[in-house]
Design a protein around this motif. Structure first.
Motif, PDB file in Angstrom:
ATOM      1  N   ASP A 104      54.248  39.974  33.744  1.00 39.92           N
ATOM      2  CA  ASP A 104      53.690  40.254  32.420  1.00 39.92           C
ATOM      3  C   ASP A 104      54.483  39.453  31.373  1.00 39.92           C
ATOM      4  O   ASP A 104      55.562  38.934  31.667  1.00 39.92           O
ATOM      5  CB  ASP A 104      53.806  41.770  32.149  1.00 39.92           C
ATOM      6  CG  ASP A 104      52.786  42.250  31.141  1.00 39.92           C
ATOM      7  OD1 ASP A 104      52.120  41.403  30.506  1.00 39.92           O
ATOM      8  OD2 ASP A 104      52.651  43.480  30.989  1.00 39.92           O
ATOM      9  N   ARG A 114      47.104  35.346  42.317  1.00 41.62           N
ATOM     10  CA  ARG A 114      45.761  34.983  42.775  1.00 41.62           C
ATOM     11  C   ARG A 114      44.794  35.022  41.592  1.00 41.62           C
ATOM     12  O   ARG A 114      43.756  35.654  41.631  1.00 41.62           O
ATOM     13  CB  ARG A 114      45.295  35.961  43.862  1.00 41.62           C
ATOM     14  CG  ARG A 114      45.828  35.629  45.247  1.00 41.62           C
ATOM     15  CD  ARG A 114      44.918  36.230  46.295  1.00 41.62           C
ATOM     16  NE  ARG A 114      44.722  37.651  46.057  1.00 41.62           N
ATOM     17  CZ  ARG A 114      45.391  38.617  46.690  1.00 41.62           C
ATOM     18  NH1 ARG A 114      46.285  38.316  47.602  1.00 41.62           N
ATOM     19  NH2 ARG A 114      45.150  39.886  46.430  1.00 41.62           N
ATOM     20  N   LYS A 148      51.073  45.599  29.803  1.00 39.52           N
ATOM     21  CA  LYS A 148      51.460  46.976  30.127  1.00 39.52           C
ATOM     22  C   LYS A 148      51.443  47.884  28.889  1.00 39.52           C
ATOM     23  O   LYS A 148      51.398  49.100  29.012  1.00 39.52           O
ATOM     24  CB  LYS A 148      52.821  47.019  30.818  1.00 39.52           C
ATOM     25  CG  LYS A 148      54.020  46.722  29.943  1.00 39.52           C
ATOM     26  CD  LYS A 148      55.270  47.126  30.735  1.00 39.52           C
ATOM     27  CE  LYS A 148      56.603  46.804  30.133  1.00 39.52           C
ATOM     28  NZ  LYS A 148      56.811  46.337  28.834  1.00 39.52           N
ATOM     29  N   ARG A 189      46.710  42.683  35.825  1.00 43.18           N
ATOM     30  CA  ARG A 189      48.141  42.631  36.170  1.00 43.18           C
ATOM     31  C   ARG A 189      48.321  42.367  37.662  1.00 43.18           C
ATOM     32  O   ARG A 189      49.211  41.633  38.067  1.00 43.18           O
ATOM     33  CB  ARG A 189      48.826  43.942  35.770  1.00 43.18           C
ATOM     34  CG  ARG A 189      48.999  44.073  34.263  1.00 43.18           C
ATOM     35  CD  ARG A 189      49.465  45.436  33.860  1.00 43.18           C
ATOM     36  NE  ARG A 189      50.833  45.685  34.303  1.00 43.18           N
ATOM     37  CZ  ARG A 189      51.422  46.868  34.241  1.00 43.18           C
ATOM     38  NH1 ARG A 189      50.775  47.901  33.778  1.00 43.18           N
ATOM     39  NH2 ARG A 189      52.666  47.011  34.634  1.00 43.18           N
ATOM     40  N   ARG A 190      47.471  42.982  38.464  1.00 44.46           N
ATOM     41  CA  ARG A 190      47.580  42.750  39.911  1.00 44.46           C
ATOM     42  C   ARG A 190      47.298  41.303  40.277  1.00 44.46           C
ATOM     43  O   ARG A 190      47.966  40.710  41.110  1.00 44.46           O
ATOM     44  CB  ARG A 190      46.635  43.679  40.675  1.00 44.46           C
ATOM     45  CG  ARG A 190      47.421  44.833  41.272  1.00 44.46           C
ATOM     46  CD  ARG A 190      46.576  45.554  42.271  1.00 44.46           C
ATOM     47  NE  ARG A 190      46.360  46.897  41.777  1.00 44.46           N
ATOM     48  CZ  ARG A 190      45.270  47.590  41.935  1.00 44.46           C
ATOM     49  NH1 ARG A 190      44.233  47.082  42.555  1.00 44.46           N
ATOM     50  NH2 ARG A 190      45.197  48.816  41.480  1.00 44.46           N
ATOM     51  N   ALA A 191      46.283  40.740  39.610  1.00 40.39           N
ATOM     52  CA  ALA A 191      45.959  39.335  39.868  1.00 40.39           C
ATOM     53  C   ALA A 191      47.131  38.432  39.470  1.00 40.39           C
ATOM     54  O   ALA A 191      47.497  37.503  40.189  1.00 40.39           O
ATOM     55  CB  ALA A 191      44.704  38.944  39.094  1.00 40.39           C
ATOM     56  N   HIS A 217      42.299  50.586  33.540  1.00 45.74           N
ATOM     57  CA  HIS A 217      41.729  50.015  34.768  1.00 45.74           C
ATOM     58  C   HIS A 217      41.615  48.498  34.682  1.00 45.74           C
ATOM     59  O   HIS A 217      42.036  47.780  35.583  1.00 45.74           O
ATOM     60  CB  HIS A 217      40.360  50.627  35.066  1.00 45.74           C
ATOM     61  CG  HIS A 217      40.451  52.088  35.343  1.00 45.74           C
ATOM     62  ND1 HIS A 217      41.188  52.599  36.382  1.00 45.74           N
ATOM     63  CD2 HIS A 217      39.932  53.158  34.693  1.00 45.74           C
ATOM     64  CE1 HIS A 217      41.119  53.922  36.378  1.00 45.74           C
ATOM     65  NE2 HIS A 217      40.363  54.283  35.350  1.00 45.74           N
ATOM     66  N   GLU A 232      45.088  46.918  34.655  1.00 47.95           N
ATOM     67  CA  GLU A 232      45.724  46.996  35.966  1.00 47.95           C
ATOM     68  C   GLU A 232      45.154  45.916  36.892  1.00 47.95           C
ATOM     69  O   GLU A 232      45.889  45.253  37.633  1.00 47.95           O
ATOM     70  CB  GLU A 232      45.488  48.404  36.558  1.00 47.95           C
ATOM     71  CG  GLU A 232      46.109  48.657  37.920  1.00 47.95           C
ATOM     72  CD  GLU A 232      47.623  48.437  37.949  1.00 47.95           C
ATOM     73  OE1 GLU A 232      48.254  48.603  36.893  1.00 47.95           O
ATOM     74  OE2 GLU A 232      48.138  48.089  39.025  1.00 47.95           O
ATOM     75  N   PHE A 233      43.867  45.738  36.804  1.00 43.25           N
ATOM     76  CA  PHE A 233      43.205  44.706  37.606  1.00 43.25           C
ATOM     77  C   PHE A 233      43.794  43.320  37.287  1.00 43.25           C
ATOM     78  O   PHE A 233      44.136  42.540  38.178  1.00 43.25           O
ATOM     79  CB  PHE A 233      41.699  44.740  37.301  1.00 43.25           C
ATOM     80  CG  PHE A 233      40.906  43.693  38.019  1.00 43.25           C
ATOM     81  CD1 PHE A 233      40.533  43.873  39.341  1.00 43.25           C
ATOM     82  CD2 PHE A 233      40.533  42.521  37.371  1.00 43.25           C
ATOM     83  CE1 PHE A 233      39.799  42.900  40.011  1.00 43.25           C
ATOM     84  CE2 PHE A 233      39.806  41.548  38.029  1.00 43.25           C
ATOM     85  CZ  PHE A 233      39.434  41.739  39.354  1.00 43.25           C
ATOM     86  N   THR A 244      57.030  41.828  36.763  1.00 49.87           N
ATOM     87  CA  THR A 244      55.641  42.113  37.107  1.00 49.87           C
ATOM     88  C   THR A 244      54.692  41.013  36.612  1.00 49.87           C
ATOM     89  O   THR A 244      53.492  41.220  36.525  1.00 49.87           O
ATOM     90  CB  THR A 244      55.199  43.466  36.521  1.00 49.87           C
ATOM     91  OG1 THR A 244      55.386  43.402  35.098  1.00 49.87           O
ATOM     92  CG2 THR A 244      55.990  44.616  37.088  1.00 49.87           C
ATOM     93  N   LEU A 261      50.324  39.251  39.300  1.00 54.93           N
ATOM     94  CA  LEU A 261      51.475  39.504  40.159  1.00 54.93           C
ATOM     95  C   LEU A 261      51.299  38.849  41.527  1.00 54.93           C
ATOM     96  O   LEU A 261      52.244  38.306  42.100  1.00 54.93           O
ATOM     97  CB  LEU A 261      51.660  41.020  40.309  1.00 54.93           C
ATOM     98  CG  LEU A 261      52.965  41.483  40.941  1.00 54.93           C
ATOM     99  CD1 LEU A 261      54.157  40.962  40.140  1.00 54.93           C
ATOM    100  CD2 LEU A 261      53.010  43.012  40.973  1.00 54.93           C
ATOM    101  N   SER A 262      50.073  38.895  42.028  1.00 52.19           N
ATOM    102  CA  SER A 262      49.845  38.337  43.355  1.00 52.19           C
ATOM    103  C   SER A 262      49.621  36.827  43.280  1.00 52.19           C
ATOM    104  O   SER A 262      49.423  36.169  44.283  1.00 52.19           O
ATOM    105  CB  SER A 262      48.634  38.998  43.989  1.00 52.19           C
ATOM    106  OG  SER A 262      47.504  38.696  43.194  1.00 52.19           O
TER     107      SER A 262
END
Ligand SMILES: [Zn+2]
Length: 347
Positions: free
Chosen positions: A60, A24, A4, A17-19, A11, A14-15, A58, A21-22
């Protein structure tokens, strides 16, 4: 540094971080994009997030725990860093060695030391020869549970397609000149004027901007333009040009040559940009807009293209074919200043 906190690449980060967090995550990532835009920084941040013992909500890295500290200094036992070995002169070997990949594979046969995850960080991944890449392939296909690969490359076109297809690719873009200029002002003692100027020469790479500062590029540019007649109205005489070429060919100025080519290229691209109707204030070398405008009106577009082509040829001759630096530069400079003389003298 946690993901973060990385401002360079919102971009891409964020991509990732989303992976995270999920939950996946792909088992192998390939970070691609120009040099000096934050790929390795982001790869280390991802490694930190994966190995952190107290991750944030998150997912992180906390950036505080013992694991985070050791990842940051590349000392964590479950972080395997593969990169080109350092040579005695401080440079790096040309290739990653197959023995390094074999050694990695051997250590991956054991369990992780601390948790249930481990991370392989492979820098300059394009520097694997095909046999080395093929040796890695098997491990990339079946990395084992909890093992994550992060490959980093400035030149993914040099990677084997089979390597690329095993990885999830994350693209990193060039940075904006404004971002680079702001960063230079906040982290160095450059004036905002010089920072703006350097940020344009850096072509979207903060790493390159830092190299350019180290090379004192603004001084270098004045020297170059003066000695090749770009900044003045008079074309230099032949003996000055020759002595400049032999100056630059000295071993102690060798590291400076990439900067010379970089500057000459940006100069000629500016001339083309002006001929194409660009506003003088938007030029990379906008402080020299008068001299550039003069060149843009006296040289034809095909002459400028010809000079750019000669620059490429000279660069290839020096850096790839190990040609005689002095002779190559002499031929190049004579060509460039001949044209300057013609355009200054007869038009
Ligand atoms: Zn942590």
């Amino acid at each position: 540094m946690p993901l973060k906190a990385i401002q360079e690449q919102p971009h891409a980060c964020e991509f990732i971080r989303r992976a995270l967090l999920s939950d996946r995550l792909h088992h192998a990532y390939l970070f691609t994009g120009p040099g000096g835009v934050g790929k390795t920084l982001s790869a280390k941040a991802l490694a930190q997030a994966l190995l952190c013992t107290q991750p944030t909500e998150t997912a992180d890295a906390c950036d505080q725990c013992n694991a985070c500290v050791r990842v940051a200094s590349l000392q964590h036992a479950d972080l395997h860093v593969i990169e080109r070995n350092q040579k005695k002169d401080g440079g790096r070997e040309r290739n990653i060695k197959i023995a390094q990949v074999r050694e990695l594979q051997r250590s991956l046969t054991f369990k992780a030391f601390e948790g249930d995850r481990r991370v392989v960080l492979l820098l300059d991944a394009e520097c694997m020869t095909p046999p080395t890449a093929n040796a890695l392939l098997k491990t990339l296909e079946e990395p084992g549970k909890g093992t994550y690969f992060i490959l980093v490359s400035d030149a993914p076109h040099r990677l084997l397609p089979t390597i690329i297809s095993r990885c999830q690719r994350v693209r990193f873009s060039p940075l904006s000149p404004d971002f680079i200029a702001d960063r230079l002002v906040s982290t160095t003692d450059l004036s905002s004027e010089d920072a703006t100027c350097l940020s344009r020469l850096a072509e979207g790479s903060l790493g390159r901007a830092m190299d350019l500062i180290e090379d004192e590029v603004l001084d270098a540019r004045s020297e170059l333009l003066e000695r090749l007649g770009g900044a003045g109205t008079e074309a230099p005489n032949l003996s000055d040009t020759m002595s400049f070429a032999s100056d630059l060919a000295r071993p102690d100025r060798r590291d400076f040559l990439p900067t010379v080519f970089h500057l000459l290229r940006s100069w000629h691209r500016d001339i083309l940009a002006l001929q194409g109707g660009m506003e003088p204030s938007e030029l990379v070398n906008s402080e020299y807009k008068e001299q550039l405008s003069k060149r843009a009106s006296t040289l034809s577009q095909s002459e400028v293209f010809d000079r750019l082509e000669r620059l490429n040829q000279a660069e290839t001759a020096i850096f790839e074919r190990m040609g005689n630096v002095r002779l190559v530069l002499e031929a190049l400079f004579v060509r460039i200043t001949d044209q300057l003389a013609q355009s200054g003298g007869h038009r």
